[in-house]
Write an enzyme that holds these catalytic residues in place. Structure first.
Site, PDB file in Angstrom:
ATOM      1  CG  ASP A   1      -2.312   0.967   0.865  1.00  0.00           C
ATOM      2  OD1 ASP A   1      -2.238   1.665   0.173  1.00  0.00           O
ATOM      3  OD2 ASP A   1      -3.344   0.568   1.733  1.00  0.00           O
TER       4      ASP A   1
HETATM    5  C1  NOJ Z   1      -4.112   3.865   0.088  1.00  0.00           C
HETATM    6  C2  NOJ Z   1      -5.327   2.939   0.339  1.00  0.00           C
HETATM    7  O1  NOJ Z   1      -5.083   2.166   1.522  1.00  0.00           O
HETATM    8  C3  NOJ Z   1      -5.459   1.772  -0.893  1.00  0.00           C
HETATM    9  O2  NOJ Z   1      -6.599   1.132  -0.510  1.00  0.00           O
HETATM   10  C4  NOJ Z   1      -5.297   2.432  -2.354  1.00  0.00           C
HETATM   11  O3  NOJ Z   1      -5.594   1.626  -3.307  1.00  0.00           O
HETATM   12  C5  NOJ Z   1      -4.141   3.237  -2.326  1.00  0.00           C
HETATM   13  N1  NOJ Z   1      -3.811   4.370  -1.258  1.00  0.00           N
HETATM   14  C6  NOJ Z   1      -3.821   3.923  -3.569  1.00  0.00           C
HETATM   15  O4  NOJ Z   1      -4.714   4.877  -3.816  1.00  0.00           O
END
Ligand code: NOJ
Length: 753
Positions: A300
């Site tokens: 993430d």
């Molecule tokens: C953080 C989020 O937790 C995740 O779900 C998301 O896909 C990513 N950012 C990318 O935007």
């Protein structure tokens, strides 16, 4: 202050990263490119042919995922960003879409880099791309797997038509705590239903082949146990037994992997002391060794960098080493693989074979996506014009939204609305809040295009006169608008109040410690009720709310969630009875926030609830049962269940048990009912939940008709991780319950021998 520090540090990292990467690799290979690849051979053979051409820096570049600056600056490009792409230091880009823009980026990769390896374009296509479908939690309440597969397919079609290859969805985190704002992104609290939905959504996004230009690659997230964040606070610690992890939280991920999800995303949380991004047990042992997952794992956002803050890495070198060795293949946005992996490989701390394996996983997906054959496969301006916001998509969004709305209360048959010249007062802060209708994670959605309830009512109820007054805002304490709105209510035959949370109040970083209606909405509703008119409350929100104070002040309550682009039309369809509501809750609604985490499949404890015995497991100030149970939801029809009939009183491990139930529609309206089957394992080698969903069928039952529903149960459905952590069914007594909600009481028993 803390987040500012992180931000500055990440910025420093980026500049460190880029300056060290600006140097050319020492030994430059002969400038062969992927255009000289063998035309024949397996994907693995082709992948290895590319790998042989690559310098270490180019390999690491494939493991680097960077955000575009599209969101901040339109389609402009930072010079450094451009340089990184040109030097082959970027394997994939997210937050860039629109054919013209991504084509420009892809051209740089395939025409101007040494090896001409195409980029993958990823994005958060969570519940629709341009045409926004209901927020995933809402949509899950339809229990309609085909509908969920369809909305994912349409999202994929629109996204792929705008240049995207990859979505960061489905989110398959089991969520038992409504304080956690991200409950709106998933399928609720149940493992069985959540697993089926995970599969449907993966199939919808990916179809049967990744090279299909109308589909996108899925990413099951957030791996793992993110939904169990302590106290419902986003990003917080998770500490749970391996049994709960494997019985409750992992099955939807396994279902996504089995359905072919090409990628997985790590979660931000730690799990039992090891953050997911550095968790070898999760990625290497479970995902790859036990489940045989062949795709790649992306971290993430800046999660590698966050290992320093978790306190399991003393510096960025250690953070990178732990992440790559644990099995995180691609670094989202931290730029730390680019910065630190070259040194780690040179020092021997990370074997180059580990890098090679991660690169293989990424390149394999690039081949399977069809990008080597045609890097512009999802960049066709004609398709972009043709495939977005089509009337078919909008109609489907309207239908799916209507079937996702849960009727929580309907005293005196207040709904459906009587269309004959009723004078309607429409009040409340969400009656005409277009942007909020699509909720959080509707990244490419265009707020101003959403139909509000005001639009829907005015457009549909031609014979009714609708007077709209807002009354109050979503989240402040101003009461100045009450009087005018109450006047409109007093002049009406019926009042519709549109209330709930703003879109920003759920989703990421949107935990709430109080899950009542925010601001002065409860107070305003109480004032409306005093006028003595019938009150219909339509709720727009991302999470289960505490509706205890609200319940007496509304005659009917429709939980509409965030319905998406077609919100107003879909709500109107249900209010007017054009659509008979059939949805059922997939998350428990507590009586108050003190009851959470609350979910239907709890354990019994040694002192189960007894109202007359103080020394049982309960509260002094609130009952144990929820306000609305998992599986609950009304219809304009009424249904009568017979008690379940079992085909045998005792079955062997290889037998099938038929559970038959008759459901009669006792009303004058045709309606759909979600018939649910629950099982309780009465005694096991470890304690077992008081109820577990094991099957459901959504059936249309005409007025007066009786439908016979048959469920089939085998010992496979009864497995769990026993005392020795073996996944088995154990002999013994089981109770079967069938009904229209998890609090169904009609039951029978059988023995597994
Ligand atoms: C953080 C989020 O937790 C995740 O779900 C998301 O896909 C990513 N950012 C990318 O935007």
């Amino acid at each position: 202050m803390f987040s500012r520090l992180i931000f500055l540090s990440v910025l420093c990292l980026f500049s460190e990263a880029t300056s060290s990467l600006a140097q050319a690799p020492k030994k430059v290979m002969a400038p062969k490119s992927v255009s000289k690849l063998p035309a024949k051979g397996s994907v693995d053979f082709k992948v290895d042919s590319v790998l042989k051409l690559m310098t270490l820096e180019e390999k690491i570049g494939q493991l680097n995922l960077l955000t575009s600056d599209l969101d901040q600056t339109g389609a402009s490009m930072r010079p450094q960003y451009k340089e990184d792409i040109l030097k082959g230091k970027v394997g994939a880009i997210f937050n860039a879409y629109g054919v013209e823009y991504v084509r420009k980026l892809q051209k740089m990769a395939v025409e101007e880099t040494r090896l001409k390896i195409p980029l993958i374009f990823g994005y958060d296509v969570i519940h629709g791309h341009r045409t926004i479908f209901p927020s995933p939690l809402g949509e899950s309440c339809s229990w309609d797997l085909e509908a969920m597969e369809t909305s994912a397919r349409i999202a994929a079609l629109e996204a792929s038509s705008m240049g995207l290859d990859w979505t960061f969805a489905p989110m398959v985190d089991i969520a038992r705590d409504p304080r956690w704002g991200r409950v709106m992104e998933g399928a609720g609290e149940d493992t069985y239903l959540g697993s089926l939905i995970a599969k449907a959504r993966v199939k919808g996004f990916q179809g049967s082949s990744l090279s299909d230009p109308t589909r996108v690659m899925a990413c099951a997230k957030h791996y793992a146990a993110y939904g169990a964040a302590q106290a419902g606070r986003d990003y917080s610690t998770v500490d749970m037994s391996d049994r709960t992890l494997r019985d409750v939280y992992l099955p939807p991920f396994k279902a996504a992997a089995d359905a072919g999800s090409a990628t997985f995303m790590t979660s931000f949380n730690e799990l039992n002391g090891i953050p997911a991004t550095a968790n070898k047990y999760l990625m290497d042992q479970i995902l790859r060794k036990e489940w045989g997952f062949k795709g790649f794992v992306v971290t993430d956002y800046t999660a590698i960098w966050e290992l320093l803050f978790h306190g399991i890495a003393a510096d960025s070198v250690e953070a990178v080493k732990k992440s790559i060795l644990a099995g995180s293949d691609m670094d989202m946005q931290a730029s730390m693989y680019m910065q630190r992996l070259p040194g780690l490989v040179k020092s021997g701390a990370v074997p180059v074979s580990v890098i090679d394996e991660s690169v293989r996983r990424v390149l394999r997906k690039k081949f399977e996506l069809g990008l080597f054959a045609n890097p512009f496969i999802r960049m066709d301006a004609e398709r972009e014009k043709k495939n977005v916001y089509t009337s078919a998509h909008l109609n489907m969004a309207r239908q799916i939204a209507a079937k996702s709305m849960v009727l929580l209360k309907n005293d005196h048959n207040t709904l459906p609305l009587k269309l004959t010249a009723q004078k309607i007062a429409l009040v409340g802060p969400l009656a005409d809040a277009a942007r909020d209708m699509m909720g959080s994670w509707s990244a490419a959605g265009e707020g101003e295009k959403n139909a509000t309830l005001l639009t829907g009512l005015k457009g549909s109820l031609t014979s009714s006169q609708v007077e709209y007054k807002k009354g109050c805002e979503i989240n402040d304490t101003v009461r100045a608008g009450f009087a005018e709105a109450l006047k409109a209510c007093a002049n009406s035959d019926i009042v519709i109040c549109a209330m709930g949370e703003g879109a920003w109040q759920s989703g990421e970083a949107a935990s709430r410690s109080d899950i009542k209606l925010p601001g002065v909405q409860e107070e305003f509703l109480a004032e409306v009720k005093k006028l003595g008119k019938p009150v219909v409350l339509v709720l727009f929100n991302g999470r289960p709310l505490d509706l205890t104070n609200v319940l007496p002040n509304a005659d009917a309550i429709l939980e509409a969630w965030y319905p998406g682009t077609m919100a107003g039309w879909a709500v109107t369809d249900v209010l007017a009875g054009v659509v008979n509501p059939s949805a059922k809750l997939t998350m428990t609604f507590p009586r108050n926030v003190g009851q959470v985490p609350i979910y239907y499949n709890m354990k019994n404890t040694g002192r189960p609830y007894d109202a007359n015995n103080k020394y049982t497991s309960k509260y002094l100030d609130v009952r144990n049962d929820p306000l609305f149970a998992f599986g609950y939801g009304l219809s304009y029809s009424t249904f009568l269940y017979s008690s379940p009939k079992l085909s045998a009183k005792s079955i062997g491990m290889k037998d099938t048990l038929n559970v038959t139930v008759n459901v009669k529609n006792t009303s004058t309206r045709h309606g759909e009912e979600i018939v649910q089957l629950y099982v309780q394992d009465m005694a096991g080698s470890v304690t077992r939940p008081i109820n577990e969903l094991k099957g459901f069928q959504k059936v249309m039952i005409n007025s007066g008709e009786t439908k016979t529903v048959v469920f089939k149960l085998t010992s496979n459905d009864l497995r769990f991780h026993n005392q020795d952590m073996n996944f088995v069914a154990e002999k013994g007594l089981f109770t079967v319950r069938v009904g229209g909600s998890s609090d169904a009481t009609q039951s029978d028993e059988f023995e597994l021998r």
